[in-house]
Design an enzyme around this catalytic site. Sequence first.
Site, PDB file in Angstrom:
ATOM      1  N   GLU A   1       0.809  -1.214   0.000  1.00  0.00           N
ATOM      2  CA  GLU A   1       0.000   0.000   0.000  1.00  0.00           C
ATOM      3  C   GLU A   1       0.843   1.265   0.000  1.00  0.00           C
ATOM      4  O   GLU A   1       0.780   2.074   0.931  1.00  0.00           O
ATOM      5  CB  GLU A   1      -0.980  -0.045   1.176  1.00  0.00           C
ATOM      6  CG  GLU A   1      -1.902  -1.215   0.976  1.00  0.00           C
ATOM      7  CD  GLU A   1      -2.996  -1.381   2.019  1.00  0.00           C
ATOM      8  OE1 GLU A   1      -2.704  -1.198   3.209  1.00  0.00           O
ATOM      9  OE2 GLU A   1      -4.128  -1.693   1.637  1.00  0.00           O
TER      10      GLU A   1
ATOM     11  N   GLU B   1      -4.038 -10.752   0.209  1.00  0.00           N
ATOM     12  CA  GLU B   1      -4.730 -10.671   1.504  1.00  0.00           C
ATOM     13  C   GLU B   1      -6.181 -11.022   1.277  1.00  0.00           C
ATOM     14  O   GLU B   1      -6.833 -10.443   0.402  1.00  0.00           O
ATOM     15  CB  GLU B   1      -4.646  -9.255   2.092  1.00  0.00           C
ATOM     16  CG  GLU B   1      -3.256  -8.861   2.522  1.00  0.00           C
ATOM     17  CD  GLU B   1      -3.187  -7.447   3.087  1.00  0.00           C
ATOM     18  OE1 GLU B   1      -4.197  -6.945   3.619  1.00  0.00           O
ATOM     19  OE2 GLU B   1      -2.103  -6.840   2.979  1.00  0.00           O
TER      20      GLU B   1
HETATM   21  C1  GAL Z   1      -4.901  -4.181   4.148  1.00  0.00           C
HETATM   22  C2  GAL Z   1      -3.503  -3.929   4.628  1.00  0.00           C
HETATM   23  C3  GAL Z   1      -3.182  -4.667   5.888  1.00  0.00           C
HETATM   24  C4  GAL Z   1      -4.301  -4.529   6.870  1.00  0.00           C
HETATM   25  C5  GAL Z   1      -5.563  -5.044   6.276  1.00  0.00           C
HETATM   26  C6  GAL Z   1      -6.741  -4.900   7.169  1.00  0.00           C
HETATM   27  O1  GAL Z   1      -5.331  -3.129   3.384  1.00  0.00           O
HETATM   28  O2  GAL Z   1      -2.564  -4.281   3.642  1.00  0.00           O
HETATM   29  O3  GAL Z   1      -1.983  -4.168   6.396  1.00  0.00           O
HETATM   30  O4  GAL Z   1      -4.463  -3.194   7.182  1.00  0.00           O
HETATM   31  O5  GAL Z   1      -5.861  -4.286   5.135  1.00  0.00           O
HETATM   32  O6  GAL Z   1      -6.602  -5.501   8.380  1.00  0.00           O
END
Ligand code: GAL
Length: 955
Positions: A415, A485
């Site tokens: 990010e 993620e």
């Molecule tokens: C993503 C980010 C993570 C964490 C997650 C939400 O956008 O890369 O670091 O913030 O969301 O828990």
Amino acid sequence: MSFRTTTATDYVEDVSPGSGALAPRSWYASSDAKSLSLNGHWRFRLSATADAEDDSFAAEGFDADAWTEVSVPGHWVLQGHGAPIYTNQRYPFPVDPPRVPTENPTGDHLRVFDLPGDWPSGGGSVLRFDGVESCARVWLNGTDIGEFKGSRLPHEFAVGHLLKPSGNVLAVRVHQWSAGSYLEDQDQWWLPGIFRDVTLLHRPVGSALDFFVHASYDHVAEEGTLRVDSDVDGRVTVPALHIDVAAGEPVTVPVRPWTAETPHLYDGELVTEGERVPLRFGFRTVELADGLIKVNGRAILFKGVNRHEWHPEKGRALDLETMREDVLLMKRHNVNAVRTSHYPPHPAFLDLCDEYGLWVIDECDLETHGFTEQAWRDNPADDDRWTPALLDRAARMVERDKNHPSVVVWSLGNEAGTGRGLTAMAEWIRGRDGSRLIHYEGDPNCRDTDMYSRMYVDHAEIERIGRGLDGGSLKRRQLPFVFCEYGHAMGNGPGGLADYQRLFASYDRLQGGFIWEWIDHGIKDERYGFAYGGDFGEELHDGNFVCDGLLFPDRKPSPGLVEYTKVIEPVRIEGDGSDGTVRVTNGYDFADLSALAFAWSYQVDGETVEAGTLAVPSLAPGESADVKLPAPPVDERGGERQWTVRAELAEETAWGPQGHVVAWAQLPVREGVSTRVAPSGGPVPGERLITLGPASFDARTGALKTIGGVDVTGPRLDVWRAPTDNDNGAHWQPDARYGLLWRKLGLHRMQHRLDAVELGEDPLTVRTRVAPAARAVGLRTVYRWTSDGTRLKLTVSVAPEGDWTLPLPRLGIRLGLSGSADRVRWFGGGPGEGYLDTKSASMVARWESTVDELQTPYVLPQENGARADVRWAEIGGLRVEGDPSFWFTARRWTTEQLDAAEHLTDLVAGDTVWVNLDHGQHGIGSQSCGPGVLPQYQLRAAPAEFSFVFSEIHG
Ligand code: GAL
């Protein structure tokens, strides 16, 4: 006129990576060169600003007796000095790069040390810092040797010329905020300090400087090629392969390759004139071929987790045992990959990944998420002034970790928007190491990457990506997909994992993903059990969003991890149970099934009546076999029957004991029959009570009061659940946030209107309407009670009235039992909780537990603990049989108390055990950061009828 004065602390706000440090190089432990750990107790002084104190403390002879002490490695804010701050993406200071607040907690650290008696006098010495947050200036014996930023990266300084045999004074000034903080906006606690090791390394004359182990594998010839490029001339030996060559000379020999499933390592040595360096390496080739990420010629499927370094007391200062525990937990839960979100981990963690076998995406210490505040204006990732800092970070990661076979992908960071700095990093990495692929999620055009990566997209889009129908640039369309993620493991959940896994299995382009995230970052705290954002009085914070892991802060697996383990199991076991055959499929990418033994068991009404072993051929990856089950055991009883088949470790391995279950399935053979209650006599009215069989009811309200000798607080319809983090959802998620809408509608304050108590020939009928004040919607609810003299049957009919636009949280009844109720037995799903879209791992069997053990300790209390598919349950002297099966929950507090609690310590046992018997539960989803509940798992408000048979247990 205004001007800024130049001060001795200008380096703090300087965008450059620092000065004075040596060039980055690989991280290794010499066999024979001396080293001295400088970990331990250091003198410590905290100042409120960067320039509150001058540098006289660094001089020899400074008297630090009045100072306090901290442990190194450690974070001072976790040692009683100042406090941690949690923000997700917001910078806890004004965005005005590279300026930082004047209020800048600054920790002066002091350590006096002697050299060991056998410290050689010749050669040089290097002082290594493995991690300091966020900016440090270092003095040795009064000499300023430099300053650095890049918190989770090593920095080394040549100090040989400054050392003396005894009384060396090492002074380190650490600033919490620096220009580097703008590059470190990861979603985690801000934790300043010297949080990784500090080591003094002797460097003999002629010692190895840096070296690069190139060990590729040709899967066609089944040969490995080793070439160790060394900055210093030397010889490379690998006894097991009879290799003895000059550094830099390639040699090709037959080898066993390294994969995460078969982590075969070779031990060797690099011998230079002045030093022997142990080598532990594996042969493997990573490539992008046919649009896929391939290792040793085969496409791989990531079954991964995002791992932040976390310990509930030590923060990011992890010891080796904690790191090993993480790796062992991952291996035992079928995890095969780690993304080191969002920074390179302690180097020892990667040694463990090499040894036990995990694919690693090693991510650079770079995130600038807070620039979304200004639509990415001035983003350091797209500003040439910052590029040297970005390149420094890339180099420090790659050089440190380049000799790990487990590292298959470099990630530029997280990010950080898009921009020239990222491209420069990617170009530098490719030039230095062409043997790995590059990941970065933030650029939808994949300009700098070898894979298309996204986070938290819903199932439908994943399917489009899988089919190649998602569009995008030509480059992107040709790339494989990695879900970097997903499955946001905050609170109860994540739901829908099995649905994602089915998509990964269906489309080659989808090469799996990484759950967000491995562990809750709760901080152990006397007040709360575990603390989260806001618990330290932070001005800005993001609450419990920091607790979104598959492990609780104390590393106990959450139900989310148990579910994930089942969903990603490497062997598929399927069949219909009644035809006597089971189909076994090897889902590994490299390993055959020879390490596994298979076992069957046969249950009647959840009780195993026979068990044995099952001969399964050692299938190659991707192969299936139909295996005959034995003849089903003869059992005269009329109950429910099923096979359970397990794949277990045949022998103890490095990470799991013999018998450890890696995969299992249950194959139903025959359903059970529900208990019939033939009414024998109807309700008998009394003055204050109505009796029916073993039960008594309040004559006025029709509320159940006793069943035999068991007091019951009247069962009644109940739809509320303490909203989960996923019910509440995140404000940026597009799906309806039902947790909030339910509350707005008033489902937490339903009123029960009594319409009639009717005494019929057989049944006692209680007619009600359940609805929230101010709303036109309602649930017309009828309770029909019958009895055969010993058993009591309740049939609940629910008819929604009005325009229900929302699903229901739950649909069931709640009843109260005496607080002495403790032991629970049930036949149904277990041992842990399971909801509609999180119950893959719920195994149908007979289980036993206690009311306390039924609770799942989510750091922020919320709906939890329901056991799914329960046929019957026994608690507090009562037996309850469901028709159909039901969700069973029992707690020492009400749903309303659970809903109100903010920490586990708010939950205080009352004198009633509250039991929920649910016909329906709305699914879980992962909307705390991801999609909501899939339509098929939503609990629609619709007419429903369900029954329970109650009886008193005697003896
Ligand atoms: C993503 C980010 C993570 C964490 C997650 C939400 O956008 O890369 O670091 O913030 O969301 O828990």
